[in-house]
Design a protein around this motif. Structure first.
Motif, PDB file in Angstrom:
ATOM      1  N   VAL A  56       0.814  -1.225   0.000  1.00  0.00           N
ATOM      2  CA  VAL A  56       0.000   0.000   0.000  1.00  0.00           C
ATOM      3  C   VAL A  56       0.849   1.276   0.000  1.00  0.00           C
ATOM      4  CG1 VAL A  56      -1.929  -1.151   1.137  1.00  0.00           C
ATOM      5  CG2 VAL A  56      -0.230  -0.022   2.539  1.00  0.00           C
ATOM      6  N   TYR A  59      -0.395   4.213  -1.766  1.00  0.00           N
ATOM      7  CA  TYR A  59      -1.710   4.700  -1.325  1.00  0.00           C
ATOM      8  C   TYR A  59      -1.618   5.517  -0.033  1.00  0.00           C
ATOM      9  CZ  TYR A  59      -6.710   4.672  -0.339  1.00  0.00           C
ATOM     10  OH  TYR A  59      -8.006   5.057  -0.077  1.00  0.00           O
ATOM     11  N   HIS A  63      -4.750   7.951   1.412  1.00  0.00           N
ATOM     12  CA  HIS A  63      -5.707   7.321   2.320  1.00  0.00           C
ATOM     13  C   HIS A  63      -6.525   8.363   3.088  1.00  0.00           C
ATOM     14  CE1 HIS A  63      -6.491   4.799   6.147  1.00  0.00           C
ATOM     15  NE2 HIS A  63      -7.418   4.512   5.248  1.00  0.00           N
ATOM     16  N   PRO A  64      -7.865   8.333   2.978  1.00  0.00           N
ATOM     17  CA  PRO A  64      -8.689   9.331   3.680  1.00  0.00           C
ATOM     18  C   PRO A  64      -8.525   9.273   5.204  1.00  0.00           C
ATOM     19  CG  PRO A  64      -9.983   8.158   2.043  1.00  0.00           C
ATOM     20  CD  PRO A  64      -8.679   7.440   2.160  1.00  0.00           C
ATOM     21  N   GLY A  65      -8.136   8.119   5.725  1.00  0.00           N
ATOM     22  CA  GLY A  65      -7.922   7.969   7.170  1.00  0.00           C
ATOM     23  C   GLY A  65      -6.512   8.372   7.598  1.00  0.00           C
ATOM     24  N   VAL A  69      -2.243   5.819  10.477  1.00  0.00           N
ATOM     25  CA  VAL A  69      -2.933   4.594  10.921  1.00  0.00           C
ATOM     26  C   VAL A  69      -2.440   3.361  10.165  1.00  0.00           C
ATOM     27  CG1 VAL A  69      -5.084   5.513  11.881  1.00  0.00           C
ATOM     28  CG2 VAL A  69      -4.917   5.172   9.423  1.00  0.00           C
ATOM     29  N   PHE A  81      -8.348  -4.235  12.103  1.00  0.00           N
ATOM     30  CA  PHE A  81      -8.427  -2.768  12.044  1.00  0.00           C
ATOM     31  C   PHE A  81      -9.221  -2.340  10.810  1.00  0.00           C
ATOM     32  CE2 PHE A  81      -4.522  -3.720  14.355  1.00  0.00           C
ATOM     33  CZ  PHE A  81      -4.719  -2.982  15.506  1.00  0.00           C
ATOM     34  N   HIS A  87     -14.917  -0.147   6.443  1.00  0.00           N
ATOM     35  CA  HIS A  87     -14.569   0.427   5.135  1.00  0.00           C
ATOM     36  C   HIS A  87     -15.643   0.138   4.078  1.00  0.00           C
ATOM     37  CE1 HIS A  87     -10.375   0.837   6.681  1.00  0.00           C
ATOM     38  NE2 HIS A  87     -10.380   1.865   5.863  1.00  0.00           N
ATOM     39  N   SER A  88     -15.869   1.129   3.220  1.00  0.00           N
ATOM     40  CA  SER A  88     -16.899   1.029   2.178  1.00  0.00           C
ATOM     41  C   SER A  88     -16.488   0.058   1.063  1.00  0.00           C
ATOM     42  CB  SER A  88     -17.119   2.399   1.556  1.00  0.00           C
ATOM     43  OG  SER A  88     -15.918   2.825   0.941  1.00  0.00           O
ATOM     44  N   ALA A  91     -13.653   1.466  -0.847  1.00  0.00           N
ATOM     45  CA  ALA A  91     -12.365   1.239  -0.172  1.00  0.00           C
ATOM     46  C   ALA A  91     -11.849  -0.158  -0.506  1.00  0.00           C
ATOM     47  CB  ALA A  91     -12.524   1.411   1.331  1.00  0.00           C
ATOM     48  N   LEU A  95      -8.486  -1.256  -2.403  1.00  0.00           N
ATOM     49  CA  LEU A  95      -7.555  -2.212  -1.789  1.00  0.00           C
ATOM     50  C   LEU A  95      -7.083  -3.247  -2.812  1.00  0.00           C
ATOM     51  CD1 LEU A  95      -6.294  -3.435   0.861  1.00  0.00           C
ATOM     52  CD2 LEU A  95      -8.382  -4.759   1.082  1.00  0.00           C
TER      53      LEU A  95
HETATM   54  C1  HEM Z   1      -5.080  -0.292   1.334  1.00  0.00           C
HETATM   55  C2  HEM Z   1      -5.804  -0.374   2.439  1.00  0.00           C
HETATM   56  C3  HEM Z   1      -6.861   0.632   2.734  1.00  0.00           C
HETATM   57  C4  HEM Z   1      -7.696   1.294   1.871  1.00  0.00           C
HETATM   58  C5  HEM Z   1      -7.796   1.137   0.362  1.00  0.00           C
HETATM   59  C6  HEM Z   1      -8.491   2.204   2.663  1.00  0.00           C
HETATM   60  C7  HEM Z   1      -9.438   3.057   2.161  1.00  0.00           C
HETATM   61  C8  HEM Z   1     -10.160   3.955   2.878  1.00  0.00           C
HETATM   62  C9  HEM Z   1     -11.208   4.811   2.352  1.00  0.00           C
HETATM   63  C10 HEM Z   1     -11.624   4.873   0.884  1.00  0.00           C
HETATM   64  C11 HEM Z   1     -11.692   5.529   3.385  1.00  0.00           C
HETATM   65  C12 HEM Z   1     -12.851   6.557   3.330  1.00  0.00           C
HETATM   66  C13 HEM Z   1     -14.092   5.943   3.921  1.00  0.00           C
HETATM   67  C14 HEM Z   1     -14.586   4.728   3.147  1.00  0.00           C
HETATM   68  O1  HEM Z   1     -14.807   4.849   1.915  1.00  0.00           O
HETATM   69  O2  HEM Z   1     -14.729   3.663   3.761  1.00  0.00           O
HETATM   70  C15 HEM Z   1     -10.932   5.152   4.563  1.00  0.00           C
HETATM   71  C16 HEM Z   1     -11.108   5.696   5.807  1.00  0.00           C
HETATM   72  C17 HEM Z   1     -10.428   5.306   6.935  1.00  0.00           C
HETATM   73  N1  HEM Z   1      -9.554   4.257   7.036  1.00  0.00           N
HETATM   74 FE1  HEM Z   1      -8.847   3.174   5.520  1.00  0.00          FE
HETATM   75  N2  HEM Z   1      -8.140   2.077   3.986  1.00  0.00           N
HETATM   76  C18 HEM Z   1      -7.157   1.117   4.074  1.00  0.00           C
HETATM   77  C19 HEM Z   1      -6.539   0.641   5.210  1.00  0.00           C
HETATM   78  C20 HEM Z   1      -6.797   1.088   6.464  1.00  0.00           C
HETATM   79  C21 HEM Z   1      -6.227   0.556   7.677  1.00  0.00           C
HETATM   80  C22 HEM Z   1      -5.273  -0.626   7.732  1.00  0.00           C
HETATM   81  C23 HEM Z   1      -6.720   1.293   8.707  1.00  0.00           C
HETATM   82  C24 HEM Z   1      -6.469   1.161  10.182  1.00  0.00           C
HETATM   83  C25 HEM Z   1      -5.423   0.602  10.703  1.00  0.00           C
HETATM   84  C26 HEM Z   1      -7.604   2.289   8.162  1.00  0.00           C
HETATM   85  C27 HEM Z   1      -8.264   3.246   8.862  1.00  0.00           C
HETATM   86  C28 HEM Z   1      -9.120   4.174   8.344  1.00  0.00           C
HETATM   87  C29 HEM Z   1      -9.723   5.244   9.113  1.00  0.00           C
HETATM   88  C30 HEM Z   1      -9.486   5.527  10.588  1.00  0.00           C
HETATM   89  C31 HEM Z   1     -10.534   5.947   8.226  1.00  0.00           C
HETATM   90  C32 HEM Z   1     -11.346   7.186   8.536  1.00  0.00           C
HETATM   91  C33 HEM Z   1     -12.756   6.817   8.914  1.00  0.00           C
HETATM   92  C34 HEM Z   1     -13.562   8.044   9.186  1.00  0.00           C
HETATM   93  O3  HEM Z   1     -12.990   9.114   9.401  1.00  0.00           O
HETATM   94  O4  HEM Z   1     -14.800   7.898   9.176  1.00  0.00           O
HETATM   95  N3  HEM Z   1      -7.636   2.138   6.786  1.00  0.00           N
HETATM   96  N4  HEM Z   1     -10.033   4.184   4.237  1.00  0.00           N
END
Ligand code: HEM
Length: 149
Positions: A56, A59, A63-65, A69, A81, A87-88, A91, A95
């Motif tokens: 990743v 990315y 990453h929006p988060g 993290v 996690f 995740h939507s 998302a 991935l």
């Molecule tokens: C390549 C892996 C990942 C992708 C593609 C990804 C993608 C995204 C996307 C598109 C969002 C925006 C909300 C949604 O559409 O769901 C998001 C939000 C978030 N992600 Fe990830 N994510 C990844 C891995 C992770 C991991 C491993 C963690 C935690 C350890 C994480 C934590 C978060 C958090 C905290 C938010 C914000 C949620 C919010 O503010 O409502 N993400 N992610």
């Protein structure tokens, strides 16, 4: 119809082959990639064809988060996690672009996965048993109330 058949056959072949061609990484391999220069994550479980390994790195900044993290769980199994955030679908599609291989479970992880599956099966068994008992009780109640009317 013939074209449709050919298309389906190629898709089936593509998917079955791509899965076989994926490289397999151990936890030792993955644990070496924990920085902004190279960040790998293990995501997925038996219910969705995982666990799999994702690079990743590219990315992180998108990453929006936030990158932090992801870096916190870099080189490790981040499935819990990833799922806990809820995740939507978008998302999950994103991935999929970073997939680099399958993850080779350790003996310990394999045993845990087996135990979890067995626990789940046992739970399912006991809840269906409860349903049968409930239906039987309702039937007895109906029969009893009809006998007395
Ligand atoms: C390549 C892996 C990942 C992708 C593609 C990804 C993608 C995204 C996307 C598109 C969002 C925006 C909300 C949604 O559409 O769901 C998001 C939000 C978030 N992600 Fe990830 N994510 C990844 C891995 C992770 C991991 C491993 C963690 C935690 C350890 C994480 C934590 C978060 C958090 C905290 C938010 C914000 C949620 C919010 O503010 O409502 N993400 N992610």
């Amino acid at each position: 119809l013939f074209v449709l058949f050919c298309q389906t056959a190629t898709t089936v072949q593509k998917y079955s082959m791509s899965d076989k061609e994926l490289k397999e990484y151990t936890s030792e391999d993955v644990s070496k990639h924990t920085t902004t220069d190279s960040c790998w994550l293990i995501i997925g479980n038996s219910s969705n064809g995982g666990p799999k390994v994702y690079d990743v790195t590219k990315y992180l900044d998108d990453h929006p988060g936030g990158a932090e993290v992801m870096l916190d769980v870099a080189g490790q199994n981040a499935d819990e996690f990833f799922e806990d955030i809820g995740h939507s679908k978008e998302a999950r599609n994103e991935l999929a672009k970073y997939l680099i291989g399958n993850y080779k479970l350790t003996e310990e992880e394999m045993a845990k996965m087996k135990a979890d599956a067995e626990k789940k099966a046992a739970q399912g068994g006991s809840s269906s048993m409860m349903l049968i008992v409930l239906v039987a009780l309702v039937a007895i109640y109906i029969a009893y109330s009809q006998m007395n009317s």
